[in-house]
Design an enzyme around this catalytic site. Structure first.
Site, PDB file in Angstrom:
ATOM      1  N   LYS A   1     -10.968  -4.362  -5.980  1.00 26.57           N
ATOM      2  CA  LYS A   1     -10.875  -3.631  -6.151  1.00 26.57           C
ATOM      3  C   LYS A   1     -11.047  -2.205  -6.975  1.00 26.57           C
ATOM      4  O   LYS A   1     -10.905  -1.703  -7.296  1.00 26.57           O
ATOM      5  CB  LYS A   1     -12.735  -3.429  -5.014  1.00 26.57           C
ATOM      6  CG  LYS A   1     -12.200  -2.806  -3.788  1.00 26.57           C
ATOM      7  CD  LYS A   1     -13.723  -2.404  -3.456  1.00 26.57           C
ATOM      8  CE  LYS A   1     -14.043  -2.914  -2.073  1.00 26.57           C
ATOM      9  NZ  LYS A   1     -12.654  -2.828  -0.487  1.00 26.57           N
TER      10      LYS A   1
ATOM     11  N   LYS B   1      -3.747 -10.673  -6.960  1.00 29.89           N
ATOM     12  CA  LYS B   1      -5.180 -10.785  -6.326  1.00 29.89           C
ATOM     13  C   LYS B   1      -6.168  -9.633  -6.980  1.00 29.89           C
ATOM     14  O   LYS B   1      -6.185  -8.891  -7.617  1.00 29.89           O
ATOM     15  CB  LYS B   1      -4.605 -10.628  -5.048  1.00 29.89           C
ATOM     16  CG  LYS B   1      -5.887 -10.576  -4.174  1.00 29.89           C
ATOM     17  CD  LYS B   1      -6.098 -10.189  -2.708  1.00 29.89           C
ATOM     18  CE  LYS B   1      -6.230  -8.794  -2.554  1.00 29.89           C
ATOM     19  NZ  LYS B   1      -5.408  -8.317  -1.145  1.00 29.89           N
TER      20      LYS B   1
ATOM     21  N   LYS C   1       0.137  -1.358  -0.269  1.00 26.79           N
ATOM     22  CA  LYS C   1      -0.059  -0.096  -0.234  1.00 26.79           C
ATOM     23  C   LYS C   1       0.986   1.339   0.299  1.00 26.79           C
ATOM     24  O   LYS C   1       0.352   2.426  -0.593  1.00 26.79           O
ATOM     25  CB  LYS C   1      -0.591  -0.400   1.231  1.00 26.79           C
ATOM     26  CG  LYS C   1      -2.319  -1.057   0.583  1.00 26.79           C
ATOM     27  CD  LYS C   1      -3.549  -0.306   1.969  1.00 26.79           C
ATOM     28  CE  LYS C   1      -4.474  -1.812   1.726  1.00 26.79           C
ATOM     29  NZ  LYS C   1      -5.466  -1.413   2.798  1.00 26.79           N
TER      30      LYS C   1
HETATM   31  P1  TYM Z   1     -10.627  -6.350   3.345  1.00 23.23           P
HETATM   32  O1  TYM Z   1     -11.913  -5.431   2.557  1.00 23.23           O
HETATM   33  O2  TYM Z   1      -9.524  -6.081   2.018  1.00 23.23           O
HETATM   34  O3  TYM Z   1     -10.993  -7.309   2.370  1.00 23.23           O
HETATM   35  C1  TYM Z   1     -12.238  -8.277   3.303  1.00 23.23           C
HETATM   36  C2  TYM Z   1     -12.046  -9.520   2.988  1.00 23.23           C
HETATM   37  O4  TYM Z   1     -12.064 -10.631   1.757  1.00 23.23           O
HETATM   38  C3  TYM Z   1     -11.383 -10.860   1.345  1.00 23.23           C
HETATM   39  N1  TYM Z   1     -10.505 -10.885  -0.029  1.00 23.23           N
HETATM   40  C4  TYM Z   1     -10.301 -12.222  -0.514  1.00 23.23           C
HETATM   41  N2  TYM Z   1     -10.304 -13.003  -0.839  1.00 23.23           N
HETATM   42  C5  TYM Z   1     -10.328 -13.714  -2.085  1.00 23.23           C
HETATM   43  N3  TYM Z   1     -10.075 -13.173  -2.974  1.00 23.23           N
HETATM   44  C6  TYM Z   1      -9.625 -12.281  -3.126  1.00 23.23           C
HETATM   45  N4  TYM Z   1      -9.000 -11.553  -4.440  1.00 23.23           N
HETATM   46  C7  TYM Z   1      -9.856 -11.392  -1.807  1.00 23.23           C
HETATM   47  N5  TYM Z   1      -9.993  -9.979  -1.604  1.00 23.23           N
HETATM   48  C8  TYM Z   1      -9.864  -9.456  -0.187  1.00 23.23           C
HETATM   49  C9  TYM Z   1      -9.792 -10.819   2.464  1.00 23.23           C
HETATM   50  O5  TYM Z   1      -9.118 -11.319   3.290  1.00 23.23           O
HETATM   51  C10 TYM Z   1     -11.256  -9.841   3.843  1.00 23.23           C
HETATM   52  O6  TYM Z   1     -11.112 -11.407   4.126  1.00 23.23           O
HETATM   53  N6  TYM Z   1      -7.799  -5.369   6.953  1.00 23.23           N
HETATM   54  C11 TYM Z   1      -9.335  -5.794   6.395  1.00 23.23           C
HETATM   55  C12 TYM Z   1     -10.355  -5.573   7.084  1.00 23.23           C
HETATM   56  C13 TYM Z   1     -10.882  -5.752   8.738  1.00 23.23           C
HETATM   57  C14 TYM Z   1     -10.195  -7.815   9.194  1.00 23.23           C
HETATM   58  C15 TYM Z   1     -10.603  -6.420  10.565  1.00 23.23           C
HETATM   59  C16 TYM Z   1     -10.823  -8.264   8.533  1.00 23.23           C
HETATM   60  C17 TYM Z   1      -9.642  -4.874   9.802  1.00 23.23           C
HETATM   61  N7  TYM Z   1     -10.297  -5.914  10.598  1.00 23.23           N
HETATM   62  C18 TYM Z   1     -10.638  -7.650  11.673  1.00 23.23           C
HETATM   63  C19 TYM Z   1     -11.072  -9.198   9.830  1.00 23.23           C
HETATM   64  C20 TYM Z   1     -10.767  -8.716  11.489  1.00 23.23           C
HETATM   65  C21 TYM Z   1      -9.151  -5.632   5.380  1.00 23.23           C
HETATM   66  O7  TYM Z   1      -8.879  -4.854   4.128  1.00 23.23           O
HETATM   67  O8  TYM Z   1     -10.311  -6.641   3.986  1.00 23.23           O
END
Ligand code: TYM
Length: 334
Positions: free
Chosen positions: A200, A197, A115
């Site tokens: 979005k 990966k 990032k």
């Molecule tokens: P974020 O918003 O990037 O993604 C949300 C969830 O989607 C999963 N994910 C994917 N799984 C499979 N293939 C992909 N291409 C893919 N892209 C995203 C992520 O693994 C996630 O489960 N930091 C986290 C949000 C967060 C969080 C937390 C998660 C904040 N606090 C506490 C768990 C527990 C994030 O940015 O996810």
């Protein structure tokens, strides 16, 4: 554990419409475990501002995400679906945990490095300490498991390290959480660069399927998905495009790789893309319909936001007060 029941927290960032990767890697799995755990799902808007956001758009995206959680099948009576920013305990525990985390640990975080490279003009401290806020999210609810995609594994590890460190000093304060990663769909790849990966934030719209993409758009994006010149449908690392299409199909339809390969036997790549696209459309159409129905029901959604925000604050507050007492903050006078 909360109130004698196993508990969990997970969340998604409210930065734009979520992708098929978010859905298959996380959201779809969440729906399946709602009876087993006391579940807390945050729309993690506090995490979102580590990257500059348009305030109006952030508010809109956050509300849409909350509705998508419900539209995807999460029952808001059983699952506590709420805005992270409505529960101040996240920030308060986040600060305390900052004081129990080392710079060296944060320096190792690969997501920070990615990032920071993408947002070189705004490498703020929030971006650096992001995993600590994430640890606070999880630990506030004494989570036993955290259902996430593979990309969050490193953050889960650091959360465990922080919790173990804290418990070693102060006794049994936090439940030590385990990552819960689904068998299929844990890492959905870009449709244009299948070694990357699906995200979005990808600037090429053909690289990702967004949850609110119309059926014709979804079909078009699959049609354009990058494959290879092998001309045979097999599940191996040398054919990342085909591998990804099979993963998407299996995670969507809950098929095994073996049965999917048997189904696709003898098909060309065009027909494979058509099949996968149709499966995704069939999966997302009811979610989209429910989403648009919910959008018309402002009072119902507002009520959920209010009630669940209060419920989350109640449980988070309990853990926070315990932590505050342990570290030596003075008791409140009642
Ligand atoms: P974020 O918003 O990037 O993604 C949300 C969830 O989607 C999963 N994910 C994917 N799984 C499979 N293939 C992909 N291409 C893919 N892209 C995203 C992520 O693994 C996630 O489960 N930091 C986290 C949000 C967060 C969080 C937390 C998660 C904040 N606090 C506490 C768990 C527990 C994030 O940015 O996810």
């Amino acid at each position: 554990m909360l109130d004698g029941k196993k508990s969990l927290f997970s969340g998604m960032q409210a930065t734009g419409t979520i992708t098929l990767g978010n859905y298959l890697g996380a959201l779809k799995n969440w729906v399946e475990i709602e009876d087993e755990y006391m579940c807390f799902y945050g729309v993690v808007d506090m995490h979102s501002i580590t990257v500059r956001q348009d305030p109006k758009l952030l508010r809109k995206n956050a509300r849409n995400l909350l509705m998508l959680y419900i539209a995807a099948g999460l029952d808001p009576e059983k699952n506590c679906i709420y805005y992270q920013s409505h529960v101040s305990a996240h920030a308060e525990l986040g600060w305390i945990l900052n004081c129990f985390t080392y710079m060296g640990e944060m320096n190792r975080m690969t997501q920070f490095k990615d990032k920071a490279a993408k947002h070189a003009d705004n490498i703020n401290c929030g971006l650096f300490t992001y995993p600590i806020l994430m640890a606070a999210d999880i630990l506030l609810f004494q989570s036993d498991v955290v259902p996430v995609g593979i990309d969050q594994r490193q953050h889960l590890e650091i959360c465990r390290d922080i919790a173990i460190r804290f418990n070693n000093i102060y006794g049994d304060v936090f439940t030590i959480p385990e990552a819960y990663v689904g068998k299929t769909g844990a890492k959905i790849m870009s449709l244009q660069e299948p070694t990357k990966k699906m995200s979005k934030s990808d600037t090429n719209p053909n690289a990702h399927i967004l949850l609110l993409d119309e059926p014709a758009v979804i079909m078009k994006k699959f049609k354009r998905a990058v494959t290879d010149s092998e001309g045979r449908i097999a599940y191996n690392e040398d054919q990342p495009g085909i591998h990804n299409l099979i993963d998407i199909y299996c995670a969507t339809t809950k098929s095994s790789v073996e049965s999917a390969l048997a189904e696709f036997d003898g098909l060309g790549y065009g027909a494979l893309k058509q099949r996968v696209g149709e499966a995704v459309v069939a999966e997302l159409e009811p979610v989209q319909k429910k989403f648009y129905d919910l959008s018309k029901n402002k009072d119902y959604i507002d009520q959920i936001i209010k009630n669940n925000g209060e419920k989350a604050a109640y449980y988070a507050g309990k853990t926070l007060r315990k932590v505050q007492r342990k570290v030596g903050f003075p008791d409140r006078i009642r």
